[in-house]
Design an enzyme around this catalytic site. Structure first.
Site, PDB file in Angstrom:
ATOM      1  N   ASP A  96       0.858  -1.184   0.000  1.00  0.00           N
ATOM      2  CA  ASP A  96       0.000   0.000   0.000  1.00  0.00           C
ATOM      3  C   ASP A  96       0.895   1.235   0.000  1.00  0.00           C
ATOM      4  O   ASP A  96       1.269   1.764   1.048  1.00  0.00           O
ATOM      5  CB  ASP A  96      -0.923  -0.020   1.216  1.00  0.00           C
ATOM      6  CG  ASP A  96      -2.046   0.994   1.098  1.00  0.00           C
ATOM      7  OD1 ASP A  96      -2.080   1.740   0.111  1.00  0.00           O
ATOM      8  OD2 ASP A  96      -2.901   1.037   2.000  1.00  0.00           O
ATOM      9  N   ILE A  97       1.234   1.689  -1.209  1.00  0.00           N
ATOM     10  CA  ILE A  97       2.194   2.785  -1.364  1.00  0.00           C
ATOM     11  C   ILE A  97       1.573   4.018  -2.018  1.00  0.00           C
ATOM     12  O   ILE A  97       2.142   5.100  -1.958  1.00  0.00           O
ATOM     13  CB  ILE A  97       3.419   2.330  -2.168  1.00  0.00           C
ATOM     14  CG1 ILE A  97       2.997   1.809  -3.541  1.00  0.00           C
ATOM     15  CG2 ILE A  97       4.196   1.250  -1.403  1.00  0.00           C
ATOM     16  CD1 ILE A  97       4.145   1.481  -4.482  1.00  0.00           C
ATOM     17  N   LYS A  98       0.424   3.841  -2.698  1.00  0.00           N
ATOM     18  CA  LYS A  98      -0.341   4.923  -3.320  1.00  0.00           C
ATOM     19  C   LYS A  98       0.535   5.877  -4.127  1.00  0.00           C
ATOM     20  O   LYS A  98       0.424   7.105  -4.013  1.00  0.00           O
ATOM     21  CB  LYS A  98      -1.146   5.685  -2.271  1.00  0.00           C
ATOM     22  CG  LYS A  98      -2.221   4.839  -1.590  1.00  0.00           C
ATOM     23  CD  LYS A  98      -3.084   5.668  -0.659  1.00  0.00           C
ATOM     24  CE  LYS A  98      -4.160   4.823   0.001  1.00  0.00           C
ATOM     25  NZ  LYS A  98      -3.608   3.864   0.996  1.00  0.00           N
ATOM     26  N   ARG A  99       1.354   5.336  -4.991  1.00  0.00           N
ATOM     27  CA  ARG A  99       2.175   6.165  -5.866  1.00  0.00           C
ATOM     28  C   ARG A  99       1.320   6.716  -7.002  1.00  0.00           C
ATOM     29  O   ARG A  99       0.319   6.124  -7.394  1.00  0.00           O
ATOM     30  CB  ARG A  99       3.342   5.362  -6.427  1.00  0.00           C
ATOM     31  CG  ARG A  99       4.296   4.821  -5.369  1.00  0.00           C
ATOM     32  CD  ARG A  99       4.959   5.935  -4.571  1.00  0.00           C
ATOM     33  NE  ARG A  99       6.059   5.431  -3.760  1.00  0.00           N
ATOM     34  CZ  ARG A  99       6.043   5.281  -2.447  1.00  0.00           C
ATOM     35  NH1 ARG A  99       4.950   5.574  -1.776  1.00  0.00           N
ATOM     36  NH2 ARG A  99       7.094   4.835  -1.795  1.00  0.00           N
ATOM     37  N   THR A 124      -0.698  -0.227  -4.624  1.00  0.00           N
ATOM     38  CA  THR A 124      -1.811   0.702  -4.776  1.00  0.00           C
ATOM     39  C   THR A 124      -1.300   1.953  -5.482  1.00  0.00           C
ATOM     40  O   THR A 124      -0.179   2.412  -5.225  1.00  0.00           O
ATOM     41  CB  THR A 124      -2.445   1.076  -3.426  1.00  0.00           C
ATOM     42  OG1 THR A 124      -1.438   1.617  -2.555  1.00  0.00           O
ATOM     43  CG2 THR A 124      -3.086  -0.136  -2.777  1.00  0.00           C
TER      44      THR A 124
END
Length: 293
Positions: A96-99, A124
């Site tokens: 879950d890094i939401k780059r 993510t």
């Protein structure tokens, strides 16, 4: 074979639970913190105990990198070792890094999180710089089977600030994101009918769930909002299709199950007690979702 196909098959056998390893130091029993040489070491030991206890009930694990970055270099080492431990156990991993960056920057992010010390099966992503922020990740799906879950309609209170904006054609912004992701899924279909890249769709807005699922039959969903954010098994089940097509994330309700409703927490609480409570919470969640389908 895409990792999304593996996830589909794991959901069939194990159920829909995604255990969120968003492990904050204050979730850990005080006794274990005293035993550890550092907070990062305590987090890693706690994660291993939770993984061992929940592996039977978990389709995958979502590891939120921020909790590890907050502990500095030692925290990132704990993050890497957590991912390695999950791989050793044969578990599927969502980083879950939401780059959400573009071009060469996105390529470097993809390399960082799809191989090496931080390798995961999925990541993510945020799409709001445009689809060219997604494109550099696609070659990893094509060449290595990797996948991603792209933010579409989330579960936080602020989602209405942007995701619900109405466009000139009357569609909401999250619908337009969904259209783009559906097209991407159709271009990279897996053997079970879901595209290599899925979408993050929260379960906290029940009245919209059935319509979203009906429109997005090629998208596998990562479903947040269960438990601490107020979503229930019945809400999450509305976002599934024919009993599959999604995993439901729970973090605090599993990680903190050992201390739920117990104030103050018992002084003799340790990782063994926490793991037992986590296993029960994950099993109960799996059974609740299955019975709601």
């Amino acid at each position: 074979m895409y990792n999304i196909d593996k996830l589909f098959e794991t959901v069939q056998s194990k159920g829909h639970v995604c255990v969120g390893l968003d492990t904050a130091v204050d979730y850990i029993p005080a006794l274990e913190l005293k035993r550890s040489r550092s907070e990062a070491e305590a987090v890693l030991a706690y994660n291993r105990a939770i993984i061992d206890a929940t592996l039977e009930f978990a389709a995958c694990y979502k590891v939120q990198i921020a909790y590890y970055e907050a502990l500095g270099l030692a925290g990132l080492e704990a993050y890497s070792k957590t991912l390695k431990y999950l791989r050793e156990k044969g578990a599927l991993i969502i980083a879950d890094i939401k780059r959400g960056d573009i071009a060469d920057t996105a390529k470097r992010y993809a390399k960082a999180h799809f191989e090496g010390d931080f390798e995961a099966d999925f990541v993510t992503l945020s799409p709001y710089m445009g689809m060219d922020s997604i494109e550099p990740w696609i070659e990893w799906a094509e060449n290595k089977g990797k996948g991603a879950f792209v933010l579409m309609r989330t579960s936080n209170k602020g989602m209405r600030d942007f995701e619900y904006l109405e466009l000139k054609d009357g569609a909401k912004l999250y619908d337009t994101v969904g259209d783009k992701l559906s097209a991407l899924a159709s271009a990279h279909p897996g053997k079970h009918g879901y595209g290599a890249f899925g979408a993050v769709v929260g379960c906290t807005e029940r009245e919209e769930a059935a319509a979203i699922r009906a429109r997005r039959d090629s998208l596998f969903f990562l479903i947040p909002g269960y438990g601490a954010q107020g979503g229930a098994a019945e809400d999450a089940a509305l976002l599934l299709r024919e009993g599959n097509g999604g995993v439901v994330n729970a973090s605090r309700s599993i990680l903190k199950a050992w201390s739920a409703g117990v104030l103050p927490p018992p002084d003799n609480a340790d990782n063994t007690l926490a793991a037992q409570a986590a296993a029960k919470a994950a099993r109960d969640m799996r059974d609740a979702i299955r019975s709601s389908i």
